[in-house]
Design a protein around this motif. Structure first.
Motif: not given
Length: 281
Positions: A65-87
């Motif tokens: 997910n981090q690599e997709r974010n950086e390559l696309n220079r956008t924030t991806s919402d494809q991660s399956y982690l729920p909102d209760c996880v702080t990244v």
């Protein structure tokens, strides 16, 4: 005199039979206790498998997910982690450190309650064919079981089958609430066989091979070797199929996860052919 001799002989025979009966009963009881202990250890070892696979899923998902974010220079919402996880992401030149904080109250991931932190880092090189990911577990709990570990995952962008592959060096210790404890060392190879080019983590499927040992606090050590690749669909909490050879001195058999259904049912077939149903936690 003859009758008295016969009477004494009968008493002796009865005594021998009684002793033999008691001895057989004691032997059967010891054998039953030993089998119960052995099967308990097999079941606990399978819980180590589930915890380890979930941790790997989370790290791989977060890395991708981090690599997709950086390559696309956008924030991806494809991660399956729920909102209760702080990244939290630390960005440095060619280096990334990612902290996944599940909090003290915990977050539910695929039906399991996770608490604490997973921290992993890697050197970023988009042209490299391999990336080494180092991770550390901090005050980490998986369904009330404490998990202690610090190891590496080697990410290969293409194996001989043309699929991404992750080689996980295992070094985990799990402590159950009742004081039971097991340590795991070895190597697991996860081939990404489905979904790696979709950008959606929920459709991903991995097949795992490898070998490892599990050592319990009482000194018992089980050795494991994958016979049929373990199939892990990330939307399921358990392996859906695959088999593992399990061996220990005077004990062993085949642990089988079934025929593809997502459930907590498995079987263990002992070396002498007995089939025992296992319910996974």
């Amino acid at each position: 005199m003859k009758k008295r001799h016969v009477f004494k002989k009968s008493i002796l025979m009865l005594s021998v039979l009684a002793f033999a009966f008691v001895s057989c009963s004691e032997d059967e009881s010891v054998e039953a206790d030993t089998q119960t202990r052995d099967m308990t250890e097999v079941r606990l070892a399978s819980e180590v498998d589930i915890a380890g696979a979930t941790i790997s899923d989370i790290i791989i998902d977060s890395y991708e997910n981090q690599e997709r974010n950086e390559l696309n220079r956008t924030t991806s919402d494809q991660s399956y982690l729920p909102d209760c996880v702080t990244v939290t992401v630390v960005l440095e030149q060619g280096f990334r450190e990612i902290t996944l904080d599940f909090g003290s109250e915990g977050c539910i991931i695929n039906g399991h309650l996770l608490k604490g932190q997973i921290i992993f880092s890697y050197t970023r090189d988009i042209e490299a064919q391999e990336i080494l990911i180092s991770y550390n577990l901090v005050d980490f709990y998986f369904d009330a079981k404490q998990v202690i570990g610090s190891r590496t995952i080697l990410r290969q962008f293409s194996n001989e089958n043309g699929n991404p592959q992750f080689t996980h060096s295992l070094d985990l210790t799990i402590i159950w609430p009742n004081g039971a404890q097991a340590s795991r060392e070895g190597l697991k190879i996860r081939e990404w066989v489905e979904g790696f080019d979709s950008g959606v983590f929920s459709d991903n499927v991995f097949e795992m091979s490898g070998n490892w040992t599990t050592t319990f606090v009482n000194g018992n050590t089980h050795s494991y070797e994958v016979l049929t690749p373990l199939r892990k669909e990330v939307v399921c909490s358990y392996f859906v199929s695959g088999s593992v050879d399990v061996q220990r001195t005077n004990f062993g058999g085949t642990f089988d996860y079934g025929d593809g259904e997502c459930d907590n049912q498995a079987t263990f077939t002992t070396n002498n052919g007995n089939v025992i149903d296992i319910v996974l936690n």
